[in-house]
Design a protein around this motif. Sequence first.
Motif, short mmCIF file in Angstrom:
data_model
loop_
_atom_site.label_atom_id
_atom_site.label_comp_id
_atom_site.label_asym_id
_atom_site.label_seq_id
_atom_site.Cartn_x
_atom_site.Cartn_y
_atom_site.Cartn_z
N VAL A 87 13.03 28.62 -35.14
CA VAL A 87 11.89 28.03 -35.84
C VAL A 87 12.42 26.91 -36.73
O VAL A 87 13.28 27.14 -37.58
N GLN A 88 11.91 25.70 -36.52
CA GLN A 88 12.37 24.55 -37.28
C GLN A 88 11.92 24.64 -38.74
O GLN A 88 10.81 25.09 -39.02
N PRO A 89 12.75 24.18 -39.67
CA PRO A 89 12.40 24.25 -41.09
C PRO A 89 11.46 23.14 -41.53
O PRO A 89 11.45 22.06 -40.95
N GLY A 90 10.68 23.45 -42.55
CA GLY A 90 9.94 22.42 -43.27
C GLY A 90 10.74 22.02 -44.49
O GLY A 90 11.48 22.84 -45.05
N VAL A 91 10.62 20.77 -44.91
CA VAL A 91 11.42 20.27 -46.04
C VAL A 91 10.51 19.54 -47.02
O VAL A 91 9.69 18.70 -46.63
N LYS A 92 10.64 19.88 -48.30
CA LYS A 92 9.88 19.23 -49.35
C LYS A 92 10.83 18.85 -50.48
O LYS A 92 11.57 19.70 -50.98
N VAL A 93 10.82 17.57 -50.88
CA VAL A 93 11.69 17.11 -51.97
C VAL A 93 10.83 16.72 -53.16
O VAL A 93 9.75 16.15 -53.01
N GLN A 94 11.31 17.05 -54.35
CA GLN A 94 10.61 16.75 -55.60
C GLN A 94 11.62 16.32 -56.64
O GLN A 94 12.81 16.65 -56.56
N GLY A 95 11.14 15.59 -57.65
CA GLY A 95 11.99 15.18 -58.75
C GLY A 95 11.32 15.41 -60.09
O GLY A 95 10.15 15.08 -60.26
N GLN A 96 12.05 16.02 -61.02
CA GLN A 96 11.57 16.22 -62.39
C GLN A 96 12.31 15.22 -63.28
O GLN A 96 13.49 15.40 -63.58
N GLU A 97 11.61 14.18 -63.70
CA GLU A 97 12.25 13.10 -64.44
C GLU A 97 12.12 13.32 -65.95
O GLU A 97 11.08 13.76 -66.45
N SER A 98 13.20 13.02 -66.66
CA SER A 98 13.20 13.07 -68.12
C SER A 98 13.84 11.78 -68.63
O SER A 98 14.16 10.87 -67.85
N THR A 99 14.03 11.71 -69.95
CA THR A 99 14.57 10.47 -70.52
C THR A 99 16.04 10.26 -70.16
O THR A 99 16.51 9.13 -70.10
N LYS A 100 16.77 11.34 -69.89
CA LYS A 100 18.21 11.22 -69.63
C LYS A 100 18.55 11.39 -68.15
O LYS A 100 19.22 10.55 -67.57
N ALA A 115 20.97 31.30 -40.89
CA ALA A 115 22.03 30.35 -41.23
C ALA A 115 21.48 28.93 -41.33
O ALA A 115 20.79 28.45 -40.42
N VAL A 116 21.78 28.26 -42.43
CA VAL A 116 21.30 26.89 -42.65
C VAL A 116 22.28 26.19 -43.59
O VAL A 116 22.96 26.82 -44.40
N HIS A 117 22.36 24.87 -43.46
CA HIS A 117 23.22 24.06 -44.32
C HIS A 117 22.36 23.01 -45.01
O HIS A 117 21.77 22.16 -44.35
N VAL A 118 22.28 23.09 -46.34
CA VAL A 118 21.43 22.18 -47.11
C VAL A 118 22.27 21.59 -48.24
O VAL A 118 23.00 22.30 -48.93
N LYS A 119 22.16 20.26 -48.42
CA LYS A 119 22.87 19.60 -49.52
C LYS A 119 22.17 18.29 -49.86
O LYS A 119 21.35 17.79 -49.09
N TRP A 120 22.51 17.74 -51.03
CA TRP A 120 22.00 16.44 -51.44
C TRP A 120 23.04 15.36 -51.15
O TRP A 120 24.24 15.59 -51.30
N SER A 167 20.16 25.41 -36.60
CA SER A 167 20.34 25.56 -35.15
C SER A 167 19.08 25.21 -34.36
O SER A 167 19.15 24.97 -33.16
N SER A 168 17.91 25.18 -35.01
CA SER A 168 16.67 24.84 -34.32
C SER A 168 16.48 23.34 -34.17
O SER A 168 15.58 22.89 -33.45
N LEU A 169 17.32 22.55 -34.82
CA LEU A 169 17.17 21.09 -34.82
C LEU A 169 18.13 20.44 -33.83
O LEU A 169 19.29 20.85 -33.71
N LYS A 170 17.65 19.42 -33.13
CA LYS A 170 18.51 18.66 -32.23
C LYS A 170 19.53 17.85 -33.03
O LYS A 170 20.66 17.65 -32.59
N GLU A 171 19.13 17.38 -34.20
CA GLU A 171 20.03 16.68 -35.09
C GLU A 171 19.60 16.95 -36.52
O GLU A 171 18.44 17.28 -36.78
N PRO A 172 20.52 16.87 -37.49
CA PRO A 172 20.18 17.18 -38.88
C PRO A 172 19.06 16.29 -39.42
O PRO A 172 18.90 15.14 -39.00
N LEU A 173 18.30 16.85 -40.36
CA LEU A 173 17.24 16.10 -41.03
C LEU A 173 17.80 15.42 -42.28
O LEU A 173 18.69 15.97 -42.95
N LEU A 174 17.26 14.26 -42.61
CA LEU A 174 17.63 13.55 -43.83
C LEU A 174 16.34 13.08 -44.48
O LEU A 174 15.73 12.10 -44.05
N VAL A 175 15.89 13.82 -45.51
CA VAL A 175 14.60 13.55 -46.16
C VAL A 175 14.87 12.84 -47.48
O VAL A 175 15.51 13.38 -48.39
N LYS A 176 14.36 11.62 -47.61
CA LYS A 176 14.63 10.79 -48.78
C LYS A 176 13.67 11.10 -49.92
O LYS A 176 12.49 11.33 -49.70
#
Length: 235
Positions: A87-100, A115-120, A167-176
Amino acid sequence: MHNCEMRDDGSTIGHQEYRYDGEEYMYLDMKTALYNPTMAEAQIVTQRWNTPDLRKGEREKNFLESKCIERLKQYLEFGREDLERRVQPGVKVQGQESTKVTKLHCHVYGFHPRAVHVKWMKNGVDDIASYETTHVLPNPDGTYQIRVSVEVIPKDGESYSCYVDHSSLKEPLLVKWEPKQNIFRTLVIWAVISAVIIAVIIITGIFIYKNQNIYKAASTSDTSADTSIEAAEES
Protein backbone atom coordinates in the motif's frame (compact mmCIF):
# COMPACT_ATOMS: atom_id res chain seq x y z
CA MET A 1 17.24 -16.53 22.35
CA HIS A 2 17.57 -18.29 19.02
CA ASN A 3 16.56 -17.39 15.49
CA CYS A 4 17.09 -18.35 11.87
CA GLU A 5 17.04 -16.17 8.76
CA MET A 6 16.49 -16.94 5.09
CA ARG A 7 18.05 -14.38 2.76
CA ASP A 8 16.93 -13.32 -0.72
CA ASP A 9 19.75 -15.27 -2.36
CA GLY A 10 18.59 -18.51 -0.70
CA SER A 11 21.34 -18.67 1.93
CA THR A 12 20.44 -19.17 5.59
CA ILE A 13 21.96 -18.12 8.89
CA GLY A 14 21.20 -19.04 12.49
CA HIS A 15 21.92 -17.51 15.84
CA GLN A 16 21.62 -18.63 19.46
CA GLU A 17 22.67 -16.90 22.66
CA TYR A 18 21.98 -16.98 26.39
CA ARG A 19 21.71 -13.91 28.59
CA TYR A 20 21.74 -13.30 32.31
CA ASP A 21 20.41 -10.07 33.85
CA GLY A 22 20.31 -8.52 30.39
CA GLU A 23 23.95 -9.28 29.55
CA GLU A 24 25.25 -11.95 27.20
CA TYR A 25 26.17 -15.12 29.08
CA MET A 26 27.28 -17.40 26.22
CA TYR A 27 26.58 -17.91 22.53
CA LEU A 28 26.72 -20.64 19.89
CA ASP A 29 29.40 -20.31 17.21
CA MET A 30 27.58 -21.49 14.07
CA LYS A 31 30.86 -22.26 12.25
CA THR A 32 32.39 -24.52 14.87
CA ALA A 33 29.10 -25.66 16.52
CA LEU A 34 30.67 -24.86 19.90
CA TYR A 35 29.41 -22.69 22.75
CA ASN A 36 31.61 -19.75 23.74
CA PRO A 37 31.35 -18.17 27.22
CA THR A 38 31.20 -14.38 27.55
CA MET A 39 31.01 -14.50 31.36
CA ALA A 40 33.34 -16.34 33.71
CA GLU A 41 30.29 -18.04 35.26
CA ALA A 42 29.55 -19.76 31.91
CA GLN A 43 32.88 -21.64 31.71
CA ILE A 44 31.64 -24.84 33.34
CA VAL A 45 28.40 -24.97 31.32
CA THR A 46 30.10 -24.42 27.96
CA GLN A 47 32.76 -27.04 28.70
CA ARG A 48 30.09 -29.61 29.53
CA TRP A 49 27.88 -28.78 26.49
CA ASN A 50 30.90 -28.95 24.16
CA THR A 51 32.02 -32.43 25.29
CA PRO A 52 32.05 -35.17 22.60
CA ASP A 53 29.45 -37.10 24.56
CA LEU A 54 26.89 -34.27 24.68
CA ARG A 55 27.67 -32.19 21.52
CA LYS A 56 24.73 -29.90 22.23
CA GLY A 57 26.07 -27.25 19.86
CA GLU A 58 25.91 -29.59 16.86
CA ARG A 59 22.29 -30.50 17.56
CA GLU A 60 21.29 -26.87 17.95
CA LYS A 61 23.19 -25.91 14.78
CA ASN A 62 21.38 -28.62 12.80
CA PHE A 63 18.03 -27.41 14.13
CA LEU A 64 18.70 -23.78 13.20
CA GLU A 65 19.85 -24.73 9.69
CA SER A 66 17.10 -27.25 8.91
CA LYS A 67 13.98 -27.49 11.08
CA CYS A 68 13.93 -23.79 11.89
CA ILE A 69 14.12 -22.86 8.18
CA GLU A 70 11.35 -25.36 7.33
CA ARG A 71 9.08 -23.79 9.94
CA LEU A 72 10.00 -20.32 8.72
CA LYS A 73 8.93 -21.26 5.18
CA GLN A 74 5.60 -22.54 6.55
CA TYR A 75 5.00 -19.30 8.45
CA LEU A 76 5.85 -17.29 5.33
CA GLU A 77 3.29 -19.28 3.34
CA PHE A 78 0.62 -18.82 6.03
CA GLY A 79 1.19 -15.06 6.06
CA ARG A 80 1.92 -14.58 2.37
CA GLU A 81 -1.21 -12.49 1.69
CA ASP A 82 -0.29 -9.97 4.36
CA LEU A 83 3.47 -10.09 3.74
CA GLU A 84 3.06 -9.41 0.02
CA ARG A 85 0.52 -6.64 0.54
CA ARG A 86 1.74 -3.31 -0.81
CA VAL A 87 0.00 0.00 0.00
CA GLN A 88 1.56 3.27 -1.12
CA PRO A 89 2.02 5.97 1.54
CA GLY A 90 0.37 9.35 1.70
CA VAL A 91 2.64 12.28 2.55
CA LYS A 92 1.76 15.61 4.18
CA VAL A 93 4.32 18.33 4.98
CA GLN A 94 3.73 21.25 7.34
CA GLY A 95 5.78 24.06 8.84
CA GLN A 96 5.42 25.81 12.20
CA GLU A 97 7.12 29.18 11.79
CA SER A 98 8.38 31.36 14.64
CA THR A 99 10.63 34.40 14.91
CA LYS A 100 13.82 32.31 15.15
CA VAL A 101 13.33 28.87 13.61
CA THR A 102 10.83 26.93 11.54
CA LYS A 103 9.89 23.38 12.56
CA LEU A 104 9.04 21.19 9.59
CA HIS A 105 6.88 18.08 9.96
CA CYS A 106 6.59 15.26 7.45
CA HIS A 107 3.68 12.92 8.16
CA VAL A 108 3.78 9.66 6.19
CA TYR A 109 0.67 7.53 6.62
CA GLY A 110 -1.38 4.61 5.30
CA PHE A 111 1.54 2.49 4.06
CA HIS A 112 2.21 -1.27 4.19
CA PRO A 113 4.51 -3.12 4.89
CA ARG A 114 6.01 -1.53 7.96
CA ALA A 115 9.56 -0.83 6.73
CA VAL A 116 9.95 2.74 5.46
CA HIS A 117 12.73 5.33 5.09
CA VAL A 118 11.79 8.96 5.76
CA LYS A 119 14.10 11.97 6.05
CA TRP A 120 14.32 15.70 5.33
CA MET A 121 16.54 17.04 2.54
CA LYS A 122 17.87 20.55 1.91
CA ASN A 123 18.20 21.82 -1.67
CA GLY A 124 17.66 18.28 -2.94
CA VAL A 125 20.65 16.80 -1.07
CA ASP A 126 21.09 14.98 2.22
CA ASP A 127 22.39 18.05 4.07
CA ILE A 128 20.46 17.92 7.37
CA ALA A 129 22.49 16.54 10.26
CA SER A 130 19.73 15.50 12.66
CA TYR A 131 15.96 15.31 12.90
CA GLU A 132 13.30 13.96 15.23
CA THR A 133 11.35 10.84 14.34
CA THR A 134 8.55 8.92 15.98
CA HIS A 135 8.28 5.15 16.01
CA VAL A 136 6.41 3.52 13.16
CA LEU A 137 2.87 3.32 14.57
CA PRO A 138 0.06 0.95 13.48
CA ASN A 139 -3.30 2.11 12.13
CA PRO A 140 -6.62 0.29 12.76
CA ASP A 141 -6.76 -0.84 9.10
CA GLY A 142 -3.40 -2.65 9.31
CA THR A 143 -1.34 0.11 7.70
CA TYR A 144 1.31 2.25 9.42
CA GLN A 145 2.29 5.87 9.96
CA ILE A 146 5.36 7.85 11.00
CA ARG A 147 6.25 11.51 11.50
CA VAL A 148 9.70 13.06 11.01
CA SER A 149 10.42 16.63 12.14
CA VAL A 150 13.36 19.01 11.84
CA GLU A 151 14.16 22.57 12.94
CA VAL A 152 15.60 24.86 10.25
CA ILE A 153 16.27 28.53 9.56
CA PRO A 154 15.05 29.03 5.98
CA LYS A 155 16.94 31.48 3.77
CA ASP A 156 16.16 32.88 0.34
CA GLY A 157 16.99 30.39 -2.38
CA GLU A 158 16.84 27.36 -0.06
CA SER A 159 14.30 24.56 -0.38
CA TYR A 160 13.34 21.72 1.94
CA SER A 161 11.77 18.43 0.88
CA CYS A 162 10.60 15.28 2.62
CA TYR A 163 12.16 12.10 1.17
CA VAL A 164 10.10 8.90 1.41
CA ASP A 165 11.27 5.46 0.24
CA HIS A 166 8.96 2.44 0.52
CA SER A 167 8.70 -0.96 -1.15
CA SER A 168 5.31 -0.02 -2.66
CA LEU A 169 6.88 2.82 -4.66
CA LYS A 170 8.59 2.49 -8.04
CA GLU A 171 10.86 5.36 -7.01
CA PRO A 172 11.21 7.44 -3.82
CA LEU A 173 8.90 10.40 -3.25
CA LEU A 174 10.24 13.93 -2.76
CA VAL A 175 7.55 16.27 -1.36
CA LYS A 176 8.58 19.93 -1.20
CA TRP A 177 7.61 22.23 1.64
CA GLU A 178 6.21 25.58 0.51
CA PRO A 179 6.74 28.46 2.99
CA LYS A 180 3.67 30.43 4.05
CA GLN A 181 5.10 33.68 2.71
CA ASN A 182 5.14 32.26 -0.80
CA ILE A 183 1.50 31.30 -0.47
CA PHE A 184 0.75 34.78 0.89
CA ARG A 185 2.48 36.39 -2.07
CA THR A 186 0.47 34.22 -4.43
CA LEU A 187 -2.76 35.26 -2.73
CA VAL A 188 -1.75 38.94 -2.92
CA ILE A 189 -0.93 38.62 -6.62
CA TRP A 190 -4.27 36.95 -7.36
CA ALA A 191 -6.07 39.60 -5.30
CA VAL A 192 -4.40 42.38 -7.29
CA ILE A 193 -5.22 40.66 -10.59
CA SER A 194 -8.83 40.17 -9.50
CA ALA A 195 -9.10 43.83 -8.44
CA VAL A 196 -7.74 44.99 -11.82
CA ILE A 197 -10.19 42.75 -13.69
CA ILE A 198 -13.10 44.03 -11.58
CA ALA A 199 -11.99 47.65 -12.14
CA VAL A 200 -11.81 47.09 -15.92
CA ILE A 201 -15.29 45.53 -15.89
CA ILE A 202 -16.69 48.46 -13.88
CA ILE A 203 -15.04 51.10 -16.12
CA THR A 204 -16.23 49.28 -19.25
CA GLY A 205 -19.75 49.14 -17.82
CA ILE A 206 -19.73 52.85 -17.01
CA PHE A 207 -18.42 53.68 -20.48
CA ILE A 208 -21.13 51.57 -22.14
CA TYR A 209 -23.80 53.08 -19.90
CA LYS A 210 -22.74 56.67 -20.70
CA ASN A 211 -22.59 55.96 -24.43
CA GLN A 212 -26.08 54.49 -24.30
CA ASN A 213 -27.40 57.64 -22.53
CA ILE A 214 -25.71 59.89 -25.08
CA TYR A 215 -27.20 57.81 -27.91
CA LYS A 216 -30.66 58.01 -26.35
CA ALA A 217 -30.34 61.78 -25.84
CA ALA A 218 -29.25 62.24 -29.45
CA SER A 219 -32.12 60.08 -30.65
CA THR A 220 -34.61 62.12 -28.59
CA SER A 221 -33.25 65.39 -30.00
CA ASP A 222 -33.51 64.10 -33.57
CA THR A 223 -37.09 62.95 -32.99
CA SER A 224 -38.07 66.36 -31.53
CA ALA A 225 -36.49 68.19 -34.50
CA ASP A 226 -38.33 65.98 -36.99
CA THR A 227 -41.64 66.65 -35.21
CA SER A 228 -41.04 70.41 -35.31
CA ILE A 229 -40.26 70.32 -39.02
CA GLU A 230 -43.42 68.30 -39.76
CA ALA A 231 -45.53 70.77 -37.75
CA ALA A 232 -44.05 73.73 -39.62
CA GLU A 233 -44.77 72.16 -43.01
CA GLU A 234 -48.37 71.47 -42.07
CA SER A 235 -48.82 75.13 -41.10
